[in-house]
Design a protein around this motif. Structure first.
Motif, short mmCIF file in Angstrom:
data_model
loop_
_atom_site.label_atom_id
_atom_site.label_comp_id
_atom_site.label_asym_id
_atom_site.label_seq_id
_atom_site.Cartn_x
_atom_site.Cartn_y
_atom_site.Cartn_z
N ASN A 48 0.83 -1.21 0.00
CA ASN A 48 0.00 0.00 0.00
C ASN A 48 0.86 1.25 0.00
N GLY A 49 0.20 2.40 -0.10
CA GLY A 49 0.92 3.67 -0.12
C GLY A 49 0.75 4.41 -1.43
N LEU A 192 12.74 5.75 -0.35
CA LEU A 192 12.08 6.68 0.56
C LEU A 192 12.37 6.27 2.01
N ASN A 193 12.51 7.28 2.86
CA ASN A 193 12.75 7.03 4.29
C ASN A 193 11.73 6.09 4.91
N ARG A 194 10.48 6.30 4.56
CA ARG A 194 9.42 5.49 5.16
C ARG A 194 9.61 4.01 4.82
N VAL A 197 12.25 2.44 7.06
CA VAL A 197 11.69 2.17 8.38
C VAL A 197 10.80 0.93 8.35
N GLN A 198 9.81 0.91 7.44
CA GLN A 198 8.81 -0.16 7.54
C GLN A 198 9.21 -1.44 6.81
N ASP A 202 11.77 -2.58 10.63
CA ASP A 202 10.73 -3.42 11.23
C ASP A 202 11.18 -4.87 11.37
N PHE A 203 12.04 -5.33 10.45
CA PHE A 203 12.44 -6.74 10.44
C PHE A 203 13.93 -6.94 10.74
N LEU A 301 6.44 8.35 -7.52
CA LEU A 301 5.04 8.22 -7.13
C LEU A 301 4.15 8.09 -8.35
#
Lengths: 417, 114
Positions: A48-49, A192-194, A197-198, A202-203, A301
């Motif tokens: 998603n996103g 992208l920074n996000r 992170v995710q 996260d892992f 994007l």
């Protein structure tokens, strides 16, 4: 057979272009798509996103694609699937082949190029070593896993920290594989920074900056990947080797606009973007041939791909109707300090329709700069930016009034804020 | 003070969260960042997107997602649930294939027509 608008490619750019061409008065539109369905690469991007700008909600790739497929299907726009375009001539005759029509030639009053881009492969970056199976581009692995239902391996190393590499690190982990590391040649991530992170944090997947793959080992299947640190000239530093036992290497090492057809048609390409040089109406160097989306330059994007597609469709329709399509008053946009490329490269000053939107990429990570647009010493506009990075496409919007008295080329550059 | 990057949109705002001061968030450019920053420290949540097997469609797999974010520690349990789901085409985007997973109130829904 003659069409008003022939759109080549049924991904987000082509769908938006076809929709917009119809809404702006073009009739008799056809979309030619190579795959067995519309939607393009979005169909395999199940994360998603997508769509936050366009739809103000967070969609997955297939959901975003479906919205545009439905927009297009509400109009009488013809769609030809499993159709491979072989050639576009300078006279805009398109030769193509598919299982229903066989070989066919169609004429087009205007053409919209929306073929997207292609991943760089092992050959493109010349990774040394043996040639075992188990080495995939990240996008190919994404299609295998997400659409065809095949898992690509159990233990992986990923080269390249662009968004696709990061997303695939998460995807492999969720599906039960172990991702040993994401390896990035540059001293900063291209993603992208996000996503760092995710998808990595996260892992607990390590990101090795300033590292690269220097060897692959394995006779039939990949068995080992050797990674080393690189110096400031991107040369591997002896003694820094790390050996990973793994059966899979994913490459996420850049995308290149897919312009074989454009080149043969005689469209002039920009050697920085590898896409056609376009004006603010998305028109290429050949009148009546427009381009949009990743075939022009690689976007971060999809929202902006759709926007560009809509612009191409609108001006293709206007080209057919011969309205507002003067190309007498033209200015070039030149890259100054810190700017790698801009799209558009050419500004048609007679045809601005209230505003000029400029997309650009910068050549390094910067803090507290301003993007300055000037004609000689005369500053037309400047835009402050707290943070700039090569992986993040920048966009500025100039109102038409600021461009009223332009007579020469415009320079765009970064300056201290 | 905790520093983190907001993951809700591609902006990737750099947030500062004052843990001792009722998780006050600064550095966000929209109200969503404020909610995210606080939640990420107290009870992080994620939307899970994956695939399930489908019969009779043009592909072997169909993409799905949780329609609401679920607690981060349940992500792998959620993946485990998806392994056994098998559906028949045709189905519409948004079709619920599993309700209220792991008691989270979130459903698994299809993200395309198949």
């Amino acid at each position: 057979m003659r069409y008003d608008v022939v759109v080549i490619g049924g991904g987000p750019a082509g769908l938006a272009a076809a929709k917009s061409a119809y809404e702006n008065g073009a009739k008799n539109i056809v979309i030619l798509e190579r795959d067995k369905e519309l939607g393009g690469i979005l169909q395999q991007c199940i994360h998603n996103g997508f769509g936050l700008h366009r739809f103000k909600e967070e969609l997955t790739g297939p959901e975003y694609a479906q919205k545009y497929i439905e927009f297009v299907k509400q109009y009488p726009i013809e769609i030809k699937l499993e159709t491979m375009v072989l050639n576009i001539s300078k006279e805009r005759v398109i030769s193509m082949i598919n299982p229903i029509d066989g070989y066919q030639e169609i004429e087009a009053s205007s053409v919209i190029l929306a073929m997207g881009c292609r991943e760089r492969t092992r050959g493109a970056i010349a990774i040394p070593g043996e040639r075992p199976s188990g080495i995939f581009t990240a996008g190919a692995a994404q299609r295998y896993i997400n659409m065809e239902g095949y898992m690509v391996g159990k233990k992986a190393v990923i080269l390249g920290s662009g968004d696709i590499g990061l997303i695939m690190a998460r995807r492999l982990t969720l599906e039960g594989a172990k991702v040993e590391a994401v390896v990035e040649l540059m001293p900063f991530s291209g993603g992208l920074n996000r996503n760092i992170v995710q998808c990595l944090d996260d892992f607990d997947i390590p990101l090795l900056l300033s590292h690269t793959v220097i060897d692959v080992k394995g006779k039939d299947r990949l068995e080992k990947v050797v990674v080393a640190k690189v110096d400031e000239n991107k040369k591997p530093i002896p003694g820094t080797e790390i050996h990973y036992d793994c059966d899979t290497l994913l490459l996420s090492v850049g995308l290149i606009p897919e312009n074989d057809l454009s080149k043969e048609a005689g469209v002039i390409l920009d050697n920085r973007t590898s896409g056609p040089i376009v004006s603010n109406s998305m028109e290429t160097s050949i009148p009546g041939v427009f381009a949009c989306g990743n075939v022009v330059h690689v976007h971060d994007l999809v929202d902006f791909v759709s926007e560009e597609g809509e612009r191409a469709g609108k001006f293709a329709a206007c080209y057919i109707a011969e309205e507002n399509c003067k190309i007498e008053n033209v200015s070039n946009l030149k890259n100054g300090d810190g700017i790698v490329y801009t799209v558009p490269q050419v500004i048609n000053l007679d045809n601005l329709q209230n505003k000029l939107e400029i997309f650009m990429r910068v050549n390094n990570v910067y803090k507290n700069k301003k993007i300055v647009i000037r004609e000689g010493d005369n500053v037309i506009a400047s835009f402050k930016r707290a943070h700039l990075a090569p992986g993040e496409m920048e966009k500025v919007l100039l109102p038409e009034v600021l461009l009223k008295r332009i007579s020469k080329d415009i320079i765009i550059e970064l300056q201290e804020a | 003070m905790k520093e983190m990057i907001c993951i809700l949109c591609p902006m990737g705002c750099h947030l500062n969260i004052d843990v001792e001061n009722n998780y006050k968030v600064t550095g966000n450019s929209c109200p969503k960042g404020e909610v995210y920053g606080k939640e990420e420290l107290i009870a992080p949540k994620r939307v899970v997107t994956s695939i399930v097997r489908v019969y009779g469609g043009i592909h072997h797999m169909v993409p799905v997602k949780t329609d609401k974010p679920i607690p981060k520690e349940l992500v792998f349990d959620c993946m485990e649930l998806l392994k056994d789901i098998k559906i028949e085409s045709p189905k519409k985007v948004g079709t619920v294939v599993l309700e209220n997973i792991l008691g989270t109130g979130s459903n698994i829904v299809l993200t395309r027509d198949i």
